[in-house]
Write a protein that holds these residues in place. Sequence first.
Motif, PDB file in Angstrom:
ATOM      1  N   LYS A 294      24.986  15.724  37.794  1.00 56.07           N
ATOM      2  CA  LYS A 294      23.791  15.496  38.410  1.00 56.07           C
ATOM      3  C   LYS A 294      23.817  16.679  39.872  1.00 56.07           C
ATOM      4  CE  LYS A 294      21.950  12.536  41.695  1.00 56.07           C
ATOM      5  NZ  LYS A 294      21.959  11.303  42.689  1.00 56.07           N
ATOM      6  N   VAL A 295      22.584  16.848  39.742  1.00 56.24           N
ATOM      7  CA  VAL A 295      22.129  17.804  41.017  1.00 56.24           C
ATOM      8  C   VAL A 295      20.848  17.374  41.568  1.00 56.24           C
ATOM      9  CG1 VAL A 295      20.909  19.376  39.566  1.00 56.24           C
ATOM     10  CG2 VAL A 295      21.963  20.313  41.899  1.00 56.24           C
ATOM     11  N   VAL A 296      20.891  17.378  42.994  1.00 54.40           N
ATOM     12  CA  VAL A 296      19.680  17.100  43.739  1.00 54.40           C
ATOM     13  C   VAL A 296      18.875  18.467  44.229  1.00 54.40           C
ATOM     14  CG1 VAL A 296      18.554  15.879  45.689  1.00 54.40           C
ATOM     15  CG2 VAL A 296      20.432  14.940  44.489  1.00 54.40           C
ATOM     16  N   LEU A 297      17.929  18.506  43.703  1.00 48.83           N
ATOM     17  CA  LEU A 297      16.810  19.704  44.005  1.00 48.83           C
ATOM     18  C   LEU A 297      15.889  19.393  45.007  1.00 48.83           C
ATOM     19  CD1 LEU A 297      16.420  21.590  40.663  1.00 48.83           C
ATOM     20  CD2 LEU A 297      17.975  22.015  42.557  1.00 48.83           C
ATOM     21  N   ALA A 298      15.637  19.879  46.073  1.00 50.20           N
ATOM     22  CA  ALA A 298      14.541  19.647  47.216  1.00 50.20           C
ATOM     23  C   ALA A 298      13.497  20.931  47.176  1.00 50.20           C
ATOM     24  CB  ALA A 298      15.402  19.681  48.602  1.00 50.20           C
ATOM     25  N   ARG A 299      12.485  20.539  47.962  1.00 55.18           N
ATOM     26  CA  ARG A 299      11.708  21.848  48.263  1.00 55.18           C
ATOM     27  C   ARG A 299      11.009  21.510  49.607  1.00 55.18           C
ATOM     28  NH1 ARG A 299       6.139  20.658  46.563  1.00 55.18           N
ATOM     29  NH2 ARG A 299       5.768  18.648  45.889  1.00 55.18           N
ATOM     30  N   HIS A 300      10.317  22.480  50.170  1.00 55.56           N
ATOM     31  CA  HIS A 300       9.501  22.066  51.192  1.00 55.56           C
ATOM     32  C   HIS A 300       8.111  22.621  51.201  1.00 55.56           C
ATOM     33  CE1 HIS A 300      10.589  26.246  53.281  1.00 55.56           C
ATOM     34  NE2 HIS A 300       9.377  26.182  53.021  1.00 55.56           N
ATOM     35  N   VAL A 301       7.062  22.289  51.819  1.00 55.82           N
ATOM     36  CA  VAL A 301       5.776  22.679  52.194  1.00 55.82           C
ATOM     37  C   VAL A 301       5.589  23.034  53.544  1.00 55.82           C
ATOM     38  CG1 VAL A 301       3.285  21.898  51.890  1.00 55.82           C
ATOM     39  CG2 VAL A 301       5.101  21.268  50.165  1.00 55.82           C
ATOM     40  N   LEU A 302       5.009  24.061  53.780  1.00 57.20           N
ATOM     41  CA  LEU A 302       4.713  24.530  55.161  1.00 57.20           C
ATOM     42  C   LEU A 302       3.124  24.190  55.476  1.00 57.20           C
ATOM     43  CD1 LEU A 302       4.876  25.851  58.153  1.00 57.20           C
ATOM     44  CD2 LEU A 302       4.689  28.266  56.970  1.00 57.20           C
ATOM     45  N   ARG A 303       2.894  23.438  56.423  1.00 55.72           N
ATOM     46  CA  ARG A 303       1.482  23.244  56.673  1.00 55.72           C
ATOM     47  C   ARG A 303       1.009  23.589  58.261  1.00 55.72           C
ATOM     48  NH1 ARG A 303      -1.739  18.125  54.976  1.00 55.72           N
ATOM     49  NH2 ARG A 303      -1.635  19.396  53.241  1.00 55.72           N
ATOM     50  N   ARG A 304       0.237  24.668  58.376  1.00 51.04           N
ATOM     51  CA  ARG A 304      -0.114  25.118  59.712  1.00 51.04           C
ATOM     52  C   ARG A 304      -1.342  24.100  60.194  1.00 51.04           C
ATOM     53  NH1 ARG A 304       2.311  30.519  57.972  1.00 51.04           N
ATOM     54  NH2 ARG A 304       3.634  30.792  59.740  1.00 51.04           N
ATOM     55  N   HIS A 305      -1.395  24.099  61.640  1.00 49.52           N
ATOM     56  CA  HIS A 305      -2.325  23.334  62.119  1.00 49.52           C
ATOM     57  C   HIS A 305      -2.964  24.088  63.144  1.00 49.52           C
ATOM     58  CE1 HIS A 305       0.257  20.423  60.144  1.00 49.52           C
ATOM     59  NE2 HIS A 305      -0.678  19.489  60.517  1.00 49.52           N
TER      60      HIS A 305
ATOM     61  N   GLN B 252       7.344  23.372  64.602  1.00 47.67           N
ATOM     62  CA  GLN B 252       7.487  24.385  65.490  1.00 47.67           C
ATOM     63  C   GLN B 252       6.101  24.818  65.905  1.00 47.67           C
ATOM     64  OE1 GLN B 252       9.690  27.286  62.976  1.00 47.67           O
ATOM     65  NE2 GLN B 252      11.593  26.915  64.006  1.00 47.67           N
ATOM     66  N   GLY B 253       5.857  24.278  67.051  1.00 46.38           N
ATOM     67  CA  GLY B 253       4.332  24.434  67.480  1.00 46.38           C
ATOM     68  C   GLY B 253       3.393  23.708  66.692  1.00 46.38           C
ATOM     69  N   ALA B 254       2.405  24.730  66.086  1.00 48.14           N
ATOM     70  CA  ALA B 254       1.450  24.073  65.081  1.00 48.14           C
ATOM     71  C   ALA B 254       2.043  24.076  63.482  1.00 48.14           C
ATOM     72  CB  ALA B 254       0.324  25.083  65.151  1.00 48.14           C
ATOM     73  N   ASP B 255       3.192  24.458  63.428  1.00 48.66           N
ATOM     74  CA  ASP B 255       3.743  24.646  62.048  1.00 48.66           C
ATOM     75  C   ASP B 255       4.528  23.465  61.751  1.00 48.66           C
ATOM     76  OD1 ASP B 255       2.441  27.145  61.713  1.00 48.66           O
ATOM     77  OD2 ASP B 255       4.414  28.286  61.807  1.00 48.66           O
ATOM     78  N   ALA B 256       4.551  22.939  60.519  1.00 49.11           N
ATOM     79  CA  ALA B 256       5.322  21.673  60.035  1.00 49.11           C
ATOM     80  C   ALA B 256       5.729  21.939  58.685  1.00 49.11           C
ATOM     81  CB  ALA B 256       4.277  20.522  60.069  1.00 49.11           C
ATOM     82  N   TYR B 257       7.155  22.002  58.807  1.00 46.27           N
ATOM     83  CA  TYR B 257       7.985  22.361  57.485  1.00 46.27           C
ATOM     84  C   TYR B 257       8.363  20.690  56.944  1.00 46.27           C
ATOM     85  CZ  TYR B 257       8.472  27.204  58.856  1.00 46.27           C
ATOM     86  OH  TYR B 257       8.186  28.469  58.933  1.00 46.27           O
ATOM     87  N   LEU B 258       7.726  20.334  55.988  1.00 44.41           N
ATOM     88  CA  LEU B 258       8.121  19.006  55.017  1.00 44.41           C
ATOM     89  C   LEU B 258       9.043  19.074  54.100  1.00 44.41           C
ATOM     90  CD1 LEU B 258       4.952  19.191  56.398  1.00 44.41           C
ATOM     91  CD2 LEU B 258       5.005  16.684  55.768  1.00 44.41           C
ATOM     92  N   TYR B 259       9.958  18.109  54.069  1.00 39.18           N
ATOM     93  CA  TYR B 259      11.005  18.191  52.838  1.00 39.18           C
ATOM     94  C   TYR B 259      10.943  17.029  52.071  1.00 39.18           C
ATOM     95  CZ  TYR B 259      12.676  22.176  55.635  1.00 39.18           C
ATOM     96  OH  TYR B 259      12.833  23.679  56.374  1.00 39.18           O
ATOM     97  N   ALA B 260      11.443  17.125  50.754  1.00 37.83           N
ATOM     98  CA  ALA B 260      11.607  16.133  50.012  1.00 37.83           C
ATOM     99  C   ALA B 260      12.420  16.681  48.877  1.00 37.83           C
ATOM    100  CB  ALA B 260      10.443  15.564  49.518  1.00 37.83           C
ATOM    101  N   GLY B 261      13.121  15.670  48.182  1.00 34.83           N
ATOM    102  CA  GLY B 261      14.174  16.147  46.917  1.00 34.83           C
ATOM    103  C   GLY B 261      14.302  15.017  46.063  1.00 34.83           C
ATOM    104  N   CYS B 262      14.952  15.369  44.975  1.00 30.74           N
ATOM    105  CA  CYS B 262      15.069  14.016  43.789  1.00 30.74           C
ATOM    106  C   CYS B 262      16.365  14.451  43.311  1.00 30.74           C
ATOM    107  CB  CYS B 262      13.795  13.873  43.216  1.00 30.74           C
ATOM    108  SG  CYS B 262      13.350  15.276  42.227  1.00 30.74           S
TER     109      CYS B 262
END
Length: 469
Positions: free
Chosen positions: A220-231, A424-434
């Motif tokens: 089994k392996v858990v793979l994650a990813r992030h999405v960078l959203r700027r504000h 980080q200031g106006a940047d948001a790195y959001l994380y999730a995995g499965c």
Amino acid sequence: MSRPDAEQWERWCAMLEQGCSRAAREGRQVLVSLALPCEPFDALTQVATAEAHGLPYALLESREPDRVLLGVGRGSELLCEHGASLSGLSLRWRQWQVGALQEGVSGPLLMGGARFDAAAPRHSHWGEFPSAVMTLYPLQWLQAPDGCCLLLQAWVAADCDVEALLNRQQTLFDLLGRPASTVEAFAEPVGTDQPSVPAAQWQAAVGEAVQCIRRGELHKVVLARHVLRRHSAPIAVAPLLRRLRKRNPSAHLFAIRRGQSCFLGATPERLAHLQGGVVSTHALAGTTARGADEASDGRLGQALMASAKEREEHDLVVRSIRQGLERLGASVQAADAPELRRLPTLQHLSTPIEAELGLQTGVLDVIEQLHPTPAVAGAGLGQALAFIRQHEGLDRGWYAGPVGWMNGQAEGDFVVALRSVLVQGADAYLYAGCGVVADSLPEHEYQETCLKLSGMFNALQVGHEVAPV
């Protein structure tokens, strides 16, 4: 927030001077702490003030047991980089306490956390978060059902300028006494969201993992990813934490500010709570959505309980936790079958686990045995981590790592930093995995990460719900 009176400051000054004298005699630094009863406090109000004045801090609001810890200011740190062990930090913490001076209702404590994988390649946006760090904050508050206390803490040398140290702590109190803005609005996103890897590439990695598992190269392996959203403007951390607390009051709320970065989240998963030689934890693995109504919610939950794939994934985590605790010589008890843990947008399989340990085992020793669990890394840990490093395409940093606190008896509480965001200031790195197993479908796993990301995206949104990419 209440502050020490003149008599208490005088006592603290005398303790610091005594600590300096002891440091001179013994040729080493000395740990000094004074715990004072204090009034109940709203930690998020203090977070807002700390944010307004650029102060470093750490917050943990844990559940079952309910406890709030808030440390503020630049303090001494136990630090490790590039493969150093968490149990090594525990040993150094015990060494700090030899000859320590402490008074009051509580001894000294540290707050901090660690990367998911100290050996993984690093990206610049995680630059302010080391492999592992536990910080002795100069001002430390603890709030529990049986009372509240303020800890004044310092790690002093023979040549410590006591007057300057006191002035720095007084300044912290002065800053925390100035109310911050209560504006709850969030800035609008700008530009296009930037995923760590494109959706097709991430799903291809899931497909490759499935093939490796079917060939017997992985279990089994858990793979994650992030999405960078700027504000369009810096993200307001305290209002975001308030929203997360309101949306899921049963979650463990955490936030750590280091320099220009704040890592925060509302996680459903505890890694380990150690008190009086007893470890409490739980296996949390197996996921489905909540239903639109009670009937559909029940059907989804029952389907999750009946799913062979999800039960296999869950049982791997239970076995791994049990084996980790048994390596420490613990007597382990786990429920015979999982229960449903229902969150605002998700429901999980959860199995409570408890173990009895000797009093010489510290919480960081427990964390080192348990982290990372198959719920966040995979089974066959070495092979799973190798696959993650090669195929995931991101630096998890502290995402899915342990975050928590430790006291003078090496007891403490650590959660798994899931449902989280690096601000980080106006940047948001959001994380999730499965978790990926033999019969995983890449498109289904991708949608599961979307569902997990939606909670944080919606918490950041102004006035309406959105679906993440």
